[in-house]
Design a protein around this motif. Sequence first.
Motif, PDB file in Angstrom:
ATOM      1  N   LYS A 149     -48.884  -7.127 111.640  1.00  0.00           N
ATOM      2  CA  LYS A 149     -49.049  -4.881 111.810  1.00  0.00           C
ATOM      3  C   LYS A 149     -49.863  -5.290 110.004  1.00  0.00           C
ATOM      4  O   LYS A 149     -49.282  -5.399 109.886  1.00  0.00           O
ATOM      5  CB  LYS A 149     -48.630  -3.834 112.250  1.00  0.00           C
ATOM      6  N   SER A 150     -50.949  -4.095 110.520  1.00  0.00           N
ATOM      7  CA  SER A 150     -51.992  -3.855 109.142  1.00  0.00           C
ATOM      8  C   SER A 150     -52.261  -2.796 109.714  1.00  0.00           C
ATOM      9  O   SER A 150     -52.859  -2.053 110.884  1.00  0.00           O
ATOM     10  CB  SER A 150     -52.788  -5.014 108.996  1.00  0.00           C
ATOM     11  N   SER A 151     -52.784  -2.169 108.672  1.00  0.00           N
ATOM     12  CA  SER A 151     -54.004  -1.202 109.334  1.00  0.00           C
ATOM     13  C   SER A 151     -54.984  -1.186 109.270  1.00  0.00           C
ATOM     14  O   SER A 151     -55.969  -0.030 109.295  1.00  0.00           O
ATOM     15  CB  SER A 151     -53.403   0.486 107.759  1.00  0.00           C
ATOM     16  N   GLY A 152     -55.554  -1.926 108.289  1.00  0.00           N
ATOM     17  CA  GLY A 152     -56.637  -2.586 108.745  1.00  0.00           C
ATOM     18  C   GLY A 152     -57.064  -3.990 109.639  1.00  0.00           C
ATOM     19  O   GLY A 152     -55.921  -4.200 110.325  1.00  0.00           O
ATOM     20  N   GLU A 153     -57.930  -4.981 108.821  1.00  0.00           N
ATOM     21  CA  GLU A 153     -57.963  -6.049 109.927  1.00  0.00           C
ATOM     22  C   GLU A 153     -58.294  -7.281 107.885  1.00  0.00           C
ATOM     23  O   GLU A 153     -58.996  -7.653 107.487  1.00  0.00           O
ATOM     24  CB  GLU A 153     -59.515  -6.403 110.090  1.00  0.00           C
ATOM     25  N   PRO A 154     -56.509  -8.299 108.142  1.00  0.00           N
ATOM     26  CA  PRO A 154     -56.680  -9.023 107.370  1.00  0.00           C
ATOM     27  C   PRO A 154     -57.180 -10.547 108.165  1.00  0.00           C
ATOM     28  O   PRO A 154     -57.574 -10.725 108.741  1.00  0.00           O
ATOM     29  CB  PRO A 154     -55.172  -9.102 106.808  1.00  0.00           C
ATOM     30  N   LYS A 155     -57.502 -11.118 106.747  1.00  0.00           N
ATOM     31  CA  LYS A 155     -58.380 -12.227 106.974  1.00  0.00           C
ATOM     32  C   LYS A 155     -57.129 -12.754 107.885  1.00  0.00           C
ATOM     33  O   LYS A 155     -56.355 -13.200 106.951  1.00  0.00           O
ATOM     34  CB  LYS A 155     -59.245 -12.355 106.033  1.00  0.00           C
ATOM     35  N   GLN A 156     -57.258 -13.583 108.738  1.00  0.00           N
ATOM     36  CA  GLN A 156     -56.320 -15.396 109.385  1.00  0.00           C
ATOM     37  C   GLN A 156     -56.676 -15.650 109.342  1.00  0.00           C
ATOM     38  O   GLN A 156     -58.434 -16.562 109.957  1.00  0.00           O
ATOM     39  CB  GLN A 156     -56.264 -14.284 111.022  1.00  0.00           C
ATOM     40  N   GLU A 157     -56.686 -17.029 109.454  1.00  0.00           N
ATOM     41  CA  GLU A 157     -56.298 -18.477 109.122  1.00  0.00           C
ATOM     42  C   GLU A 157     -55.245 -19.572 109.647  1.00  0.00           C
ATOM     43  O   GLU A 157     -54.240 -19.349 109.520  1.00  0.00           O
ATOM     44  CB  GLU A 157     -56.371 -18.814 107.636  1.00  0.00           C
ATOM     45  N   ILE A 158     -55.240 -19.286 111.067  1.00  0.00           N
ATOM     46  CA  ILE A 158     -54.794 -19.615 112.008  1.00  0.00           C
ATOM     47  C   ILE A 158     -55.061 -21.417 112.035  1.00  0.00           C
ATOM     48  O   ILE A 158     -55.995 -21.738 113.186  1.00  0.00           O
ATOM     49  CB  ILE A 158     -55.190 -19.250 113.151  1.00  0.00           C
ATOM     50  N   SER A 159     -54.235 -22.284 112.302  1.00  0.00           N
ATOM     51  CA  SER A 159     -54.393 -23.513 112.806  1.00  0.00           C
ATOM     52  C   SER A 159     -53.087 -23.931 113.253  1.00  0.00           C
ATOM     53  O   SER A 159     -52.030 -23.564 113.432  1.00  0.00           O
ATOM     54  CB  SER A 159     -55.171 -24.586 111.689  1.00  0.00           C
TER      55      SER A 159
END
Length: 126
Positions: free
Chosen positions: A106-116
């Motif tokens: 969860k986050s109050s914003g939009e964190p960068k996501q790097e999913i592999s």
Amino acid sequence: MAKRLPARPFLLLMLVLGTAQGETRAEGVGPISVDAKTISVGGNGYHRSFPCNGRKLIVEGSDHVITTSGVCSDVEITGAKNQVDVAIAPQGTLDVAGTLHVVRWKSSGEPKQEISGIDNKVTRVR
């Protein structure tokens, strides 16, 4: 007459075989490091909770169940079959690599996501 193995070597053999087949240990094995900037969990099989309080969370290895309180600056998860529940800073990064991780964030914003990787389940929760 058949020769019997002494009990102690037999128990040691059973522990080794059981671990090789993926039995869960009560406590994990491997390094844990917590300092002012980073929480790092490595190895296998830890079931732990940590107050993140702005630190980076690094989970490496396999079969960990990690829960955090507070907000982590960044999160990096590698290896296999880790379960992580975490809050991430709005400007942070969620980096998940490997296989069969279950990550609830969860986050109050939009964190960068790097999913592999393969078969990772990364889910935002409110």
